[in-house]
Design a protein around this motif. Structure first.
Motif, PDB file in Angstrom:
ATOM      1  N   ASP A 288      11.304   5.154  -1.462  1.00 22.81           N
ATOM      2  CA  ASP A 288      10.322   5.989  -1.439  1.00 22.81           C
ATOM      3  C   ASP A 288       9.360   6.874  -1.915  1.00 22.81           C
ATOM      4  OD1 ASP A 288      12.206   7.685  -0.414  1.00 22.81           O
ATOM      5  OD2 ASP A 288      10.648   7.488   2.058  1.00 22.81           O
TER       6      ASP A 288
ATOM      7  N   THR B 235       6.052   6.868  -3.250  1.00 25.56           N
ATOM      8  CA  THR B 235       5.250   5.112  -3.244  1.00 25.56           C
ATOM      9  C   THR B 235       5.077   5.149  -2.288  1.00 25.56           C
ATOM     10  OG1 THR B 235       8.021   4.746  -3.334  1.00 25.56           O
ATOM     11  CG2 THR B 235       6.756   5.750  -5.322  1.00 25.56           C
ATOM     12  N   ASP B 236       4.185   3.426  -2.400  1.00 29.52           N
ATOM     13  CA  ASP B 236       4.332   2.554  -1.347  1.00 29.52           C
ATOM     14  C   ASP B 236       5.443   2.064  -0.899  1.00 29.52           C
ATOM     15  OD1 ASP B 236       1.278   3.105  -1.322  1.00 29.52           O
ATOM     16  OD2 ASP B 236       1.547   1.348  -2.870  1.00 29.52           O
ATOM     17  N   GLU B 237       5.311   1.627   0.780  1.00 30.82           N
ATOM     18  CA  GLU B 237       6.033   1.590   1.000  1.00 30.82           C
ATOM     19  C   GLU B 237       7.001  -0.024   0.238  1.00 30.82           C
ATOM     20  OE1 GLU B 237       7.517   0.098   4.733  1.00 30.82           O
ATOM     21  OE2 GLU B 237       6.632   1.950   5.187  1.00 30.82           O
TER      22      GLU B 237
END
Length: 99
Positions: free
Chosen positions: A36, A79-81
């Protein structure tokens, strides 16, 4: 030293670029990556907005990031999933889009 990371990191040392706006991007080095987050380095870290798009050249990944901390020439960002792999485990690499 206390390690506050939630997930182990993978050392990358890969080139990439950060989109500052729709007309300009800055080259960077992606030092390491976890499920992540990322740690990146670039000379002009202070002009990178809090939310940015990171492209990692070797894996052709494009990540939406949010800066969590900054040092002189480094940024730590979430970061995004991550996408989930076939076995139900998170994957560090995203597959290229079908052509």
């Amino acid at each position: 030293m206390l390690d506050r990371r939630r997930a182990p990191r993978t050392v990358l040392n890969e080139t990439g670029s950060i989109s500052v706006d729709e007309h300009r991007s800055l080259p960077c080095i992606v030092y390491d990556r976890s499920l992540d987050g990322v740690r990146i380095a670039l000379p002009e870290a202070e002009i990178v907005p809090d939310r940015f798009v990171l492209s990692i050249d070797a894996s052709r990944e494009i990540l939406i990031c949010r800066a969590v901390w900054r040092k002189a020439e480094e940024i730590g960002a979430t970061t995004d999933e991550p996408e989930t792999g076939r076995a139900g485990r998170p994957s560090l690499r995203r597959e290229p889009a079908p052509v």
